[in-house]
Design a protein around this motif. Sequence first.
Motif, PDB file in Angstrom:
ATOM      1  N   TYR A  50      28.627  46.696  45.206  1.00 65.24           N
ATOM      2  CA  TYR A  50      28.393  46.556  43.768  1.00 65.24           C
ATOM      3  C   TYR A  50      29.144  45.373  43.163  1.00 65.24           C
ATOM      4  CZ  TYR A  50      32.571  49.496  44.214  1.00 65.24           C
ATOM      5  OH  TYR A  50      33.782  50.010  44.597  1.00 65.24           O
ATOM      6  N   ASP A  51      30.059  44.760  43.899  1.00 66.02           N
ATOM      7  CA  ASP A  51      30.803  43.600  43.395  1.00 66.02           C
ATOM      8  C   ASP A  51      30.271  42.281  43.956  1.00 66.02           C
ATOM      9  OD1 ASP A  51      32.532  44.700  41.597  1.00 66.02           O
ATOM     10  OD2 ASP A  51      34.153  45.013  43.027  1.00 66.02           O
ATOM     11  N   GLN A  52      29.015  42.267  44.366  1.00 67.99           N
ATOM     12  CA  GLN A  52      28.463  41.088  45.012  1.00 67.99           C
ATOM     13  C   GLN A  52      28.577  39.835  44.150  1.00 67.99           C
ATOM     14  OE1 GLN A  52      27.314  40.393  48.140  1.00 67.99           O
ATOM     15  NE2 GLN A  52      27.209  38.318  47.321  1.00 67.99           N
ATOM     16  N   ASP A  53      28.397  39.958  42.855  1.00 72.10           N
ATOM     17  CA  ASP A  53      28.430  38.775  41.999  1.00 72.10           C
ATOM     18  C   ASP A  53      29.810  38.135  41.940  1.00 72.10           C
ATOM     19  OD1 ASP A  53      29.348  41.055  40.655  1.00 72.10           O
ATOM     20  OD2 ASP A  53      28.990  40.160  38.693  1.00 72.10           O
ATOM     21  N   LYS A  54      30.870  38.891  42.268  1.00 70.63           N
ATOM     22  CA  LYS A  54      32.225  38.344  42.284  1.00 70.63           C
ATOM     23  C   LYS A  54      32.617  37.809  43.652  1.00 70.63           C
ATOM     24  CE  LYS A  54      33.729  41.863  38.941  1.00 70.63           C
ATOM     25  NZ  LYS A  54      34.681  42.998  38.726  1.00 70.63           N
ATOM     26  N   HIS A  55      31.822  38.112  44.669  1.00 70.06           N
ATOM     27  CA  HIS A  55      32.187  37.806  46.045  1.00 70.06           C
ATOM     28  C   HIS A  55      31.958  36.336  46.380  1.00 70.06           C
ATOM     29  CE1 HIS A  55      32.124  38.219  50.513  1.00 70.06           C
ATOM     30  NE2 HIS A  55      33.032  39.140  50.250  1.00 70.06           N
ATOM     31  N   VAL A  56      32.782  35.813  47.263  1.00 69.23           N
ATOM     32  CA  VAL A  56      32.687  34.400  47.629  1.00 69.23           C
ATOM     33  C   VAL A  56      31.336  34.056  48.234  1.00 69.23           C
ATOM     34  CG1 VAL A  56      33.716  34.815  49.911  1.00 69.23           C
ATOM     35  CG2 VAL A  56      33.830  32.534  48.899  1.00 69.23           C
ATOM     36  N   SER A  57      30.670  35.017  48.881  1.00 76.93           N
ATOM     37  CA  SER A  57      29.377  34.726  49.502  1.00 76.93           C
ATOM     38  C   SER A  57      28.329  34.348  48.461  1.00 76.93           C
ATOM     39  CB  SER A  57      28.892  35.930  50.313  1.00 76.93           C
ATOM     40  OG  SER A  57      28.743  37.077  49.502  1.00 76.93           O
ATOM     41  N   SER A  58      28.465  34.835  47.237  1.00 76.75           N
ATOM     42  CA  SER A  58      27.537  34.441  46.174  1.00 76.75           C
ATOM     43  C   SER A  58      27.718  32.973  45.838  1.00 76.75           C
ATOM     44  CB  SER A  58      27.761  35.300  44.919  1.00 76.75           C
ATOM     45  OG  SER A  58      27.327  36.616  45.112  1.00 76.75           O
ATOM     46  N   ALA A  59      28.972  32.526  45.777  1.00 78.74           N
ATOM     47  CA  ALA A  59      29.240  31.121  45.479  1.00 78.74           C
ATOM     48  C   ALA A  59      28.755  30.228  46.614  1.00 78.74           C
ATOM     49  CB  ALA A  59      30.733  30.916  45.234  1.00 78.74           C
ATOM     50  N   VAL A  60      28.999  30.635  47.855  1.00 79.93           N
ATOM     51  CA  VAL A  60      28.570  29.837  49.007  1.00 79.93           C
ATOM     52  C   VAL A  60      27.053  29.693  49.017  1.00 79.93           C
ATOM     53  CG1 VAL A  60      28.459  29.773  51.526  1.00 79.93           C
ATOM     54  CG2 VAL A  60      30.591  30.424  50.396  1.00 79.93           C
ATOM     55  N   TRP A  61      26.353  30.776  48.705  1.00 79.51           N
ATOM     56  CA  TRP A  61      24.891  30.738  48.704  1.00 79.51           C
ATOM     57  C   TRP A  61      24.361  29.748  47.668  1.00 79.51           C
ATOM     58  CZ3 TRP A  61      21.633  32.658  52.178  1.00 79.51           C
ATOM     59  CH2 TRP A  61      20.270  32.711  51.868  1.00 79.51           C
ATOM     60  N   GLU A  62      25.101  29.587  46.575  1.00 76.01           N
ATOM     61  CA  GLU A  62      24.692  28.659  45.525  1.00 76.01           C
ATOM     62  C   GLU A  62      25.212  27.243  45.771  1.00 76.01           C
ATOM     63  OE1 GLU A  62      22.542  29.429  43.300  1.00 76.01           O
ATOM     64  OE2 GLU A  62      22.473  31.518  43.973  1.00 76.01           O
ATOM     65  N   GLY A  63      25.810  27.020  46.939  1.00 75.95           N
ATOM     66  CA  GLY A  63      26.277  25.681  47.275  1.00 75.95           C
ATOM     67  C   GLY A  63      27.658  25.342  46.771  1.00 75.95           C
ATOM     68  N   GLN A  64      28.415  26.336  46.292  1.00 80.60           N
ATOM     69  CA  GLN A  64      29.758  26.089  45.749  1.00 80.60           C
ATOM     70  C   GLN A  64      30.799  26.377  46.828  1.00 80.60           C
ATOM     71  OE1 GLN A  64      30.062  28.464  42.172  1.00 80.60           O
ATOM     72  NE2 GLN A  64      27.980  27.921  41.564  1.00 80.60           N
ATOM     73  N   GLU A  65      31.009  25.426  47.703  1.00 83.18           N
ATOM     74  CA  GLU A  65      31.947  25.596  48.816  1.00 83.18           C
ATOM     75  C   GLU A  65      33.386  25.512  48.312  1.00 83.18           C
ATOM     76  OE1 GLU A  65      31.556  26.277  51.904  1.00 83.18           O
ATOM     77  OE2 GLU A  65      29.399  26.045  52.247  1.00 83.18           O
ATOM     78  N   ARG A  66      34.229  26.412  48.776  1.00 84.61           N
ATOM     79  CA  ARG A  66      35.641  26.340  48.427  1.00 84.61           C
ATOM     80  C   ARG A  66      36.485  25.827  49.589  1.00 84.61           C
ATOM     81  NH1 ARG A  66      37.578  32.704  48.122  1.00 84.61           N
ATOM     82  NH2 ARG A  66      37.394  33.187  50.338  1.00 84.61           N
ATOM     83  N   GLY A  67      35.868  25.663  50.760  1.00 85.04           N
ATOM     84  CA  GLY A  67      36.596  25.183  51.921  1.00 85.04           C
ATOM     85  C   GLY A  67      37.438  26.267  52.556  1.00 85.04           C
ATOM     86  N   ALA A  68      38.222  25.880  53.551  1.00 83.75           N
ATOM     87  CA  ALA A  68      39.076  26.840  54.254  1.00 83.75           C
ATOM     88  C   ALA A  68      40.218  27.284  53.340  1.00 83.75           C
ATOM     89  CB  ALA A  68      39.634  26.227  55.531  1.00 83.75           C
ATOM     90  N   LEU A  69      40.588  28.546  53.448  1.00 85.93           N
ATOM     91  CA  LEU A  69      41.677  29.100  52.657  1.00 85.93           C
ATOM     92  C   LEU A  69      43.028  28.592  53.145  1.00 85.93           C
ATOM     93  CD1 LEU A  69      40.425  32.791  52.621  1.00 85.93           C
ATOM     94  CD2 LEU A  69      40.472  31.281  50.627  1.00 85.93           C
TER      95      LEU A  69
END
Length: 595
Positions: free
Chosen positions: A17-36
Amino acid sequence: MDLYVTSPGPIDQSVLYDQDKHVSSAVWEGQERGALRCHEHTSKLDQWALTQKQLELVHKAGFGYLRLIPAISLDNPLISALVERWRRETNTFHLNVGEMTVTLEDVAYFLGLAIDGEPVMGVTYTMCDTICEKLLGKAPDSGSTSGGMVKLSWLKESFSQCPEDAPMEEIERRTRAYLLYLVGSTIFSTTTGNKVPVMYLPLFENFDQASNYAWGAAALSFLYRALGNASLKSQSTVSGCLTLLQCWSYYHLDIGRPRLNQDSMHFPLVLKWKGKQSGPTANRDLIFYRKALDSLKSSDVEWLPYMNIDSRIIPDDIKSGLIVGRSKTMLICFDKAERHLPDRCLRQYGLRQSIPEEVQRWERKSRGVDGGVDLSGKMEIELNEWLDRRLNIVEDDGGVEESEYMQWYMKITRRFVGRLIPLSSEFQRMHAALRDIAHLADTVSTQGMDSQQTESVTRIRYIVHECLRDQVGTSMLAPSIPQVEHGKRIRGKEMIRRKSNGKRRRKDDPVQCHAPSEGGDGVDAQLHTTIEVDGTLLCHPTDEIDDTETCIAVTGVDDSQVCHAIIKGEAQAVPQSSLRTSEDVGQHNDCSIVV
């Protein structure tokens, strides 16, 4: 597979239920954050010179095995890819083969810490002076503290050398300092850099009593919380016992697993990876590991890595508590309470996986705010769950079909993190489809249709032309994606040119463009500025354009950048030669107009 090209899941969002907050949502939209950025502080542990008496006290406190674990080079891209698969709703990794997690059993085998016993909990502190003076014999200077935390460097500089002939009281003080340093640099490593909360220090006051705590359960609770925080799209760091996480991956997943020069077995099992690693490790970035996890197969998973281990190397005190490794319970580390859900990962215990029970939502609270507060009075529900841990051991659900579980799982999970088709290709396909729809809508005859059908056709024409017109503005976002994917500058071939009527119009002359229709049914005349994209007419209503000069960088699907100038209601083509280069502007996608 086609379903997941555009929708990676979950289809049923009741679990994640928290998918919209998850990093995978950002990655899917092309918003890479790189390695932690991975925080562990084990590099200077070997600079502590412990005497024989100190070693005896460390072992008595329950940390005799943890202290043997050397500093292991962390694979940040691997850890980052695992975090992208972690879900705090279930405290598990969601992989293509099903859910997996780091269990209490793993902690016992890997770190040699007790997973059964009293919960790691006590009094919180906002100041360090009093408790350090009492248990260490000296208080840190003001520059070495921050609230209720003390710098690891101060502990090492002040207590790492113990004289052999030191009195017992001094030996105990220096050993407590070492234990605080040990847990602060390994199992309770924080993102603050090099600090550890002094609230753990009173738990080492009595070394015999210290061994009664479930340090392994606390370590796992701390790691679960750290992974949950790091899985949010807004985070860029991860902490906790990352050595445990990395070695868990080595044992269970055949991805990025290093080859060792020797395969001897020692306890704790993390020691298997202390030798010199061999084999290719270069060029294994986050994208490499993400793709490997996205395409994970059952053959890549070792569900039972301890099956062939010689049981004689496992200490008896560790064996006696292994049953708790299958307990569905609440893990506690002071204010951090996290659920341990082995019923979602039964195959890791050699059991058949059934559809697990729904996970009760719980609010994660940071309760350690005020100094001098005993948290046990504020966490009665969590404590009661832990007290009942031996009453909630998961068992095999006989007669279950794994195929039934997988059918359910595929509906509730996020199957892919990375896109199977790059965003640039998605944009191409969408744009081509819109043009096809526009062509069909413009050429269909409304003759013989009733008014409702004619209105529907007219509406379709309007919507698709609006979408195509909007893409003139939004397509400039596309370059950032292909540049990441291909590592080179994209040059667009899609040209926008002025539709000429044989002579150059003055900028005050209106240009009329009517949506195509049979006999003009249902469409009122409207003033438009006309542009053409690969033969497709796009009509821009002039009443949406003010008198300001506007520059829209339109990037095509392939390569070059073109600047489209709208000057007081007129669409003009601006030659590429009149644009400043990216070197002039300083940004890859900027352009300017010479007017």
